[in-house]
Design an enzyme around this catalytic site. Structure first.
Site, short mmCIF file in Angstrom:
data_model
loop_
_atom_site.label_atom_id
_atom_site.label_comp_id
_atom_site.label_asym_id
_atom_site.label_seq_id
_atom_site.Cartn_x
_atom_site.Cartn_y
_atom_site.Cartn_z
N PRO A 140 32.62 -41.66 127.93
CA PRO A 140 32.15 -40.76 128.95
C PRO A 140 33.06 -39.86 129.21
O PRO A 140 34.43 -39.89 129.37
CB PRO A 140 32.11 -41.83 130.13
CG PRO A 140 32.14 -43.21 129.66
CD PRO A 140 32.79 -42.91 128.30
N GLY A 172 38.43 -40.60 132.92
CA GLY A 172 39.82 -41.38 132.66
C GLY A 172 39.88 -42.27 131.62
O GLY A 172 40.76 -43.13 131.58
N GLY A 227 40.24 -40.39 128.24
CA GLY A 227 40.94 -39.66 127.47
C GLY A 227 39.90 -39.11 126.42
O GLY A 227 40.08 -39.00 125.33
N ALA A 260 41.14 -35.97 124.51
CA ALA A 260 42.10 -36.31 123.54
C ALA A 260 41.75 -37.07 122.24
O ALA A 260 42.03 -36.82 121.41
CB ALA A 260 43.24 -37.24 124.12
N ALA A 261 40.66 -37.71 122.69
CA ALA A 261 39.99 -38.66 121.46
C ALA A 261 39.35 -37.57 120.44
O ALA A 261 39.38 -37.86 119.23
CB ALA A 261 39.22 -39.60 121.92
N ASP A 286 47.94 -39.73 126.96
CA ASP A 286 46.49 -39.84 126.28
C ASP A 286 46.47 -39.56 124.83
O ASP A 286 46.26 -40.39 124.14
CB ASP A 286 45.70 -38.73 126.93
CG ASP A 286 44.95 -39.27 128.27
OD1 ASP A 286 45.62 -40.27 128.85
OD2 ASP A 286 44.01 -38.60 128.86
O1 PMV Z 1 42.98 -37.86 131.70
P1 PMV Z 1 43.03 -39.11 132.30
O2 PMV Z 1 42.20 -38.96 133.34
O3 PMV Z 1 42.63 -39.98 131.53
O4 PMV Z 1 44.40 -39.27 133.00
C1 PMV Z 1 45.50 -39.03 132.63
C2 PMV Z 1 46.88 -39.67 133.41
C3 PMV Z 1 47.46 -38.95 134.21
O5 PMV Z 1 48.52 -39.77 134.53
C4 PMV Z 1 46.51 -38.97 135.69
C5 PMV Z 1 47.71 -37.43 133.89
C6 PMV Z 1 48.79 -37.49 132.83
O6 PMV Z 1 48.79 -36.30 132.30
O7 PMV Z 1 49.33 -38.41 132.76
#
Ligand code: PMV
Length: 308
Positions: A91, A95, A97, A100-101, A142
């Site tokens: 999704p 939260g 990633g 990044a994936a 991430d």
């Molecule tokens: O991108 P997310 O929603 O999975 O969150 C990343 C984690 C944070 O600590 C909120 C941001 C970061 O860059 O570490």
């Protein structure tokens, strides 16, 4: 075909941006996938993301195009005549990633075309640079956990590279993950917190420090396979995330539902204001907790296990 997993942050999100440690693990059941098919000679590189309804060529003004260009440059190969199709079961803005994936899967696909194996640290660094375009000031957790594809303790250093410590896992740990269904942009939550930190650094640094202390205890609990302790620490970390203003009524409702249904502990995970939460469960409580989360209006729930 190349792919990369989603990720879960067990503890330390947000504080990790300010130099505190965080623990993250891959969530292998959800993945971003890149399929390569050859195109006619001279066609160049085209990337298609059917789920997003977008198609772009190399040198398009968008972060993934920039990532593809930088990767080809690093691999020292010319633009290939190829079509890459990106699909993902992760999704978006939840939260987990997803960005990044997709980035890691894209880099892996290009390395495969070049018949090269890239070190995870190289993949991670390439993707980190495009995460900066998405997120502003990402910590790098991430791209790191997704490129290394193993549980890690991650800590930024004031100067130089972050420390990345693979986390040895003792025994097996069961989690239920639930999605609030509320999309939330990491950049907005991180930026809002930055403004509040600017206005009152002493208070926020104290909270971040408390989160860091909680994460070190989580690491010890994981090594000692102390499930009760880890559960308590998850609850404690969630409380601190509420205090720094990154939880939401939907996340709190799901966290409470999991705790009431017998989870050992529960917390939001990722940037917050929406997205997902996770709960530590046992084989005896997992179904009850998952049902309770569904009844508390989670739009999706999953079970996952962390094991050696
Ligand atoms: O991108 P997310 O929603 O999975 O969150 C990343 C984690 C944070 O600590 C909120 C941001 C970061 O860059 O570490």
């Amino acid at each position: 075909m190349e792919s990369a997993p989603a990720k879960l942050i067990l503890g330390g999100e947000h504080a990790v941006v300010y130099g505190q440690p965080a623990i993250a693990m891959p969530f292998a059941a959800l993945r971003a996938t890149v399929h390569a098919t050859s195109a006619e000679r001279g066609a160049g590189l085209t990337v298609i993301a059917p789920d997003l309804g977008t198609t772009w060529r190399l040198r398009a003004a968008q972060p993934l195009s920039d990532l593809a260009e930088r990767t080809l440059h690093l691999l020292e190969i010319p633009e290939p005549d190829i079509q890459l199709t990106i699909t993902s079961s992760i999704p978006i803005a939840s939260g987990m990633g997803s960005g990044a994936a997709v980035g890691v899967a894209l880099v892996r696909a290009l390395a495969h075309i070049a018949q090269r194996e890239l070190d995870p640290s190289v993949v991670s660094q390439l993707v980190y640079e495009s995460e900066q375009a998405f997120h502003g000031t990402p910590s790098g957790i991430d791209n790191t956990v997704i490129a290394y594809e193993q549980p890690i303790v991650f800590q930024r250093q004031p100067f130089g590279m972050p420390t990345i410590t693979p986390l040895p896992v003792h025994g097996s740990w069961m989690f239920v993950v639930a999605d609030t269904g509320v999309a939330s942009e990491t950049k907005a939550v991180v930026g809002d917190l930055r403004q509040r930190w600017n206005a009152d650094q002493a208070t926020y640094d104290q909270h971040f420090h408390a989160i860091g202390a909680c994460v070190w205890q989580m690491e010890a609990a994981l090594q000692q396979h102390d499930q009760t302790k880890l559960g308590e620490l998850l609850n404690q970390n969630h409380g601190l995330l509420q205090t720094i203003g990154v939880s939401s009524p939907e996340l709190d409702r799901l966290v409470n539902a999991a705790q009431d249904a017998g989870a050992l502990g529960a917390k939001m995970s990722g940037a917050g204001w929406g997205g997902i939460m996770l709960a530590l469960v046992t084989p005896e409580t997992s179904a009850t907790v998952q049902n309770a989360l569904n009844a508390a209006s989670a739009v999706r729930t999953w079970q996952t296990e962390l094991s050696a």
